[in-house]
Scaffold this motif. Structure first.
Motif, PDB file in Angstrom:
ATOM      1  N   GLU A  46       0.852  -1.188   0.000  1.00 42.08           N
ATOM      2  CA  GLU A  46       0.000   0.000   0.000  1.00 42.08           C
ATOM      3  C   GLU A  46       0.890   1.240   0.000  1.00 42.08           C
ATOM      4  OE1 GLU A  46      -3.367   0.214  -0.161  1.00 42.08           O
ATOM      5  OE2 GLU A  46      -3.312  -1.955  -0.480  1.00 42.08           O
ATOM      6  N   PRO A  47       0.572   2.225  -0.824  1.00 43.19           N
ATOM      7  CA  PRO A  47       1.426   3.417  -0.871  1.00 43.19           C
ATOM      8  C   PRO A  47       1.165   4.359   0.300  1.00 43.19           C
ATOM      9  CG  PRO A  47      -0.454   3.721  -2.300  1.00 43.19           C
ATOM     10  CD  PRO A  47      -0.543   2.304  -1.768  1.00 43.19           C
ATOM     11  N   GLU A  48       2.188   5.132   0.623  1.00 44.46           N
ATOM     12  CA  GLU A  48       1.982   6.279   1.500  1.00 44.46           C
ATOM     13  C   GLU A  48       1.530   7.412   0.584  1.00 44.46           C
ATOM     14  OE1 GLU A  48       5.277   7.260   3.987  1.00 44.46           O
ATOM     15  OE2 GLU A  48       5.639   5.164   4.487  1.00 44.46           O
ATOM     16  N   ILE A  49       0.547   8.192   1.026  1.00 43.17           N
ATOM     17  CA  ILE A  49      -0.046   9.206   0.156  1.00 43.17           C
ATOM     18  C   ILE A  49       0.288  10.603   0.661  1.00 43.17           C
ATOM     19  CG2 ILE A  49      -2.211  10.083  -0.801  1.00 43.17           C
ATOM     20  CD1 ILE A  49      -3.355   7.232  -0.331  1.00 43.17           C
ATOM     21  N   ASP A  50       0.832  11.423  -0.241  1.00 40.29           N
ATOM     22  CA  ASP A  50       1.024  12.851   0.020  1.00 40.29           C
ATOM     23  C   ASP A  50      -0.160  13.567  -0.630  1.00 40.29           C
ATOM     24  OD1 ASP A  50       3.482  12.292   1.165  1.00 40.29           O
ATOM     25  OD2 ASP A  50       4.599  12.717  -0.676  1.00 40.29           O
ATOM     26  N   LEU A  51      -0.748  14.527   0.076  1.00 41.14           N
ATOM     27  CA  LEU A  51      -1.954  15.172  -0.439  1.00 41.14           C
ATOM     28  C   LEU A  51      -1.698  16.432  -1.255  1.00 41.14           C
ATOM     29  CD1 LEU A  51      -4.309  14.634   2.608  1.00 41.14           C
ATOM     30  CD2 LEU A  51      -4.198  13.332   0.477  1.00 41.14           C
ATOM     31  N   SER A  52      -0.610  17.111  -1.033  1.00 40.23           N
ATOM     32  CA  SER A  52      -0.405  18.346  -1.775  1.00 40.23           C
ATOM     33  C   SER A  52       1.062  18.510  -2.149  1.00 40.23           C
ATOM     34  CB  SER A  52      -0.853  19.536  -0.936  1.00 40.23           C
ATOM     35  OG  SER A  52      -0.718  20.731  -1.678  1.00 40.23           O
ATOM     36  N   PRO A  53       1.412  18.283  -3.377  1.00 39.99           N
ATOM     37  CA  PRO A  53       0.572  17.757  -4.455  1.00 39.99           C
ATOM     38  C   PRO A  53       0.343  16.258  -4.248  1.00 39.99           C
ATOM     39  CG  PRO A  53       2.818  17.977  -5.236  1.00 39.99           C
ATOM     40  CD  PRO A  53       2.774  18.545  -3.835  1.00 39.99           C
ATOM     41  N   LEU A  54      -0.716  15.750  -4.860  1.00 39.40           N
ATOM     42  CA  LEU A  54      -1.074  14.349  -4.702  1.00 39.40           C
ATOM     43  C   LEU A  54       0.035  13.459  -5.257  1.00 39.40           C
ATOM     44  CD1 LEU A  54      -3.189  12.340  -3.761  1.00 39.40           C
ATOM     45  CD2 LEU A  54      -4.186  12.422  -6.049  1.00 39.40           C
ATOM     46  N   ALA A  55       0.553  12.580  -4.404  1.00 40.52           N
ATOM     47  CA  ALA A  55       1.611  11.660  -4.820  1.00 40.52           C
ATOM     48  C   ALA A  55       1.482  10.364  -4.035  1.00 40.52           C
ATOM     49  CB  ALA A  55       2.977  12.283  -4.579  1.00 40.52           C
ATOM     50  N   TYR A  56       1.768   9.267  -4.700  1.00 46.05           N
ATOM     51  CA  TYR A  56       1.728   7.936  -4.094  1.00 46.05           C
ATOM     52  C   TYR A  56       3.160   7.425  -3.993  1.00 46.05           C
ATOM     53  CZ  TYR A  56      -3.222   8.304  -5.107  1.00 46.05           C
ATOM     54  OH  TYR A  56      -4.521   8.728  -5.159  1.00 46.05           O
ATOM     55  N   ASN A  57       3.602   7.182  -2.770  1.00 47.70           N
ATOM     56  CA  ASN A  57       4.963   6.735  -2.504  1.00 47.70           C
ATOM     57  C   ASN A  57       4.954   5.228  -2.268  1.00 47.70           C
ATOM     58  OD1 ASN A  57       6.355   9.475  -2.168  1.00 47.70           O
ATOM     59  ND2 ASN A  57       4.571   9.627  -0.821  1.00 47.70           N
ATOM     60  N   TRP A  58       5.597   4.496  -3.161  1.00 49.47           N
ATOM     61  CA  TRP A  58       5.581   3.036  -3.132  1.00 49.47           C
ATOM     62  C   TRP A  58       6.921   2.478  -2.651  1.00 49.47           C
ATOM     63  CZ3 TRP A  58       0.971   0.811  -4.471  1.00 49.47           C
ATOM     64  CH2 TRP A  58       0.076   1.587  -5.202  1.00 49.47           C
ATOM     65  N   SER A  59       6.858   1.356  -1.950  1.00 51.96           N
ATOM     66  CA  SER A  59       8.034   0.558  -1.591  1.00 51.96           C
ATOM     67  C   SER A  59       7.724  -0.861  -2.044  1.00 51.96           C
ATOM     68  CB  SER A  59       8.297   0.597  -0.087  1.00 51.96           C
ATOM     69  OG  SER A  59       8.741   1.862   0.291  1.00 51.96           O
ATOM     70  N   HIS A  60       8.112  -1.158  -3.269  1.00 51.21           N
ATOM     71  CA  HIS A  60       7.785  -2.425  -3.924  1.00 51.21           C
ATOM     72  C   HIS A  60       8.845  -3.467  -3.560  1.00 51.21           C
ATOM     73  CE1 HIS A  60       6.270  -4.401  -7.863  1.00 51.21           C
ATOM     74  NE2 HIS A  60       6.769  -5.316  -7.059  1.00 51.21           N
ATOM     75  N   ARG A  61       8.436  -4.501  -2.837  1.00 48.34           N
ATOM     76  CA  ARG A  61       9.350  -5.567  -2.418  1.00 48.34           C
ATOM     77  C   ARG A  61       9.403  -6.646  -3.502  1.00 48.34           C
ATOM     78  NH1 ARG A  61      10.804  -6.031   2.764  1.00 48.34           N
ATOM     79  NH2 ARG A  61      10.469  -8.280   2.769  1.00 48.34           N
ATOM     80  N   ILE A  62      10.616  -6.938  -3.965  1.00 49.78           N
ATOM     81  CA  ILE A  62      10.822  -7.897  -5.058  1.00 49.78           C
ATOM     82  C   ILE A  62      11.722  -9.025  -4.558  1.00 49.78           C
ATOM     83  CG2 ILE A  62      11.691  -8.181  -7.409  1.00 49.78           C
ATOM     84  CD1 ILE A  62      11.346  -5.057  -7.659  1.00 49.78           C
ATOM     85  N   PRO A  63      11.154 -10.229  -4.341  1.00 57.60           N
ATOM     86  CA  PRO A  63      11.982 -11.350  -3.888  1.00 57.60           C
ATOM     87  C   PRO A  63      12.814 -11.937  -5.036  1.00 57.60           C
ATOM     88  CG  PRO A  63       9.645 -11.928  -3.827  1.00 57.60           C
ATOM     89  CD  PRO A  63       9.752 -10.547  -4.363  1.00 57.60           C
ATOM     90  N   ILE A  64      14.058 -12.277  -4.708  1.00 61.47           N
ATOM     91  CA  ILE A  64      14.956 -12.863  -5.695  1.00 61.47           C
ATOM     92  C   ILE A  64      15.614 -14.084  -5.066  1.00 61.47           C
ATOM     93  CG2 ILE A  64      16.967 -12.498  -7.168  1.00 61.47           C
ATOM     94  CD1 ILE A  64      16.218  -9.609  -7.325  1.00 61.47           C
ATOM     95  N   GLU A  65      15.612 -15.191  -5.819  1.00 60.82           N
ATOM     96  CA  GLU A  65      16.191 -16.447  -5.347  1.00 60.82           C
ATOM     97  C   GLU A  65      17.397 -16.803  -6.207  1.00 60.82           C
ATOM     98  OE1 GLU A  65      12.904 -19.080  -5.961  1.00 60.82           O
ATOM     99  OE2 GLU A  65      11.543 -17.698  -4.950  1.00 60.82           O
TER     100      GLU A  65
END
Length: 140
Positions: A46-65
């Protein structure tokens, strides 16, 4: 992002088989002589949301084997270490993944033997990359 990460990995560890899988798909059972690296799509969470200006901050976890087998000149542990060092150097050299993210963080790998019947056990490692990026839409 998965395609770019697969390309970066294939260039960093050219002899290993690099496979990109969606979710919980099973990796091929046979391990090639030069090892295998499996990159999974991961979870943006789930992103953290900034309201002004509207922005979605993502931390995408990518597993690697990573999986390495013994070669005539290297133990499976040494082969795995070589794969991880080359991969880590490639990530350090391109932390923005060609401009696709703001930062690519890497967690320390956990290693283990992968037990098989009648063979020298291959050595495996799992790590998680975290791609941090900002979008102006939940769908971007």
């Amino acid at each position: 992002m998965l395609k770019a990460l697969k390309l970066l990995t294939a260039v960093a560890v050219p002899l290993a088989e690099v496979v990109a899988l969606d979710g919980e798909e099973a990796a091929p059972a046979r391990i090639p002589p030069n090892g295998r690296i499996v990159i999974r799509t991961g979870d943006p969470g789930e992103p953290e949301i900034d309201l002004s200006p509207l922005a979605y901050n993502w931390s995408h976890r990518i597993p690697i084997e990573f999986v390495a087998v013994e070669t005539p000149t290297l133990t499976s542990e040494e082969a795995l270490d070589a794969m991880l060092v080359r991969f880590g150097a490639a990530i350090a050299a391109d932390r923005q993944l060609g401009g696709l993210c703001d930062w690519l963080g890497i967690a320390a790998p956990g290693t283990e033997d992968i037990y098989t019947d009648g063979a020298e056990p291959p050595r495996g490692a799992e790590l998680v990359l975290t791609a941090t990026y900002v979008t102006d839409s939940e769908l971007s």
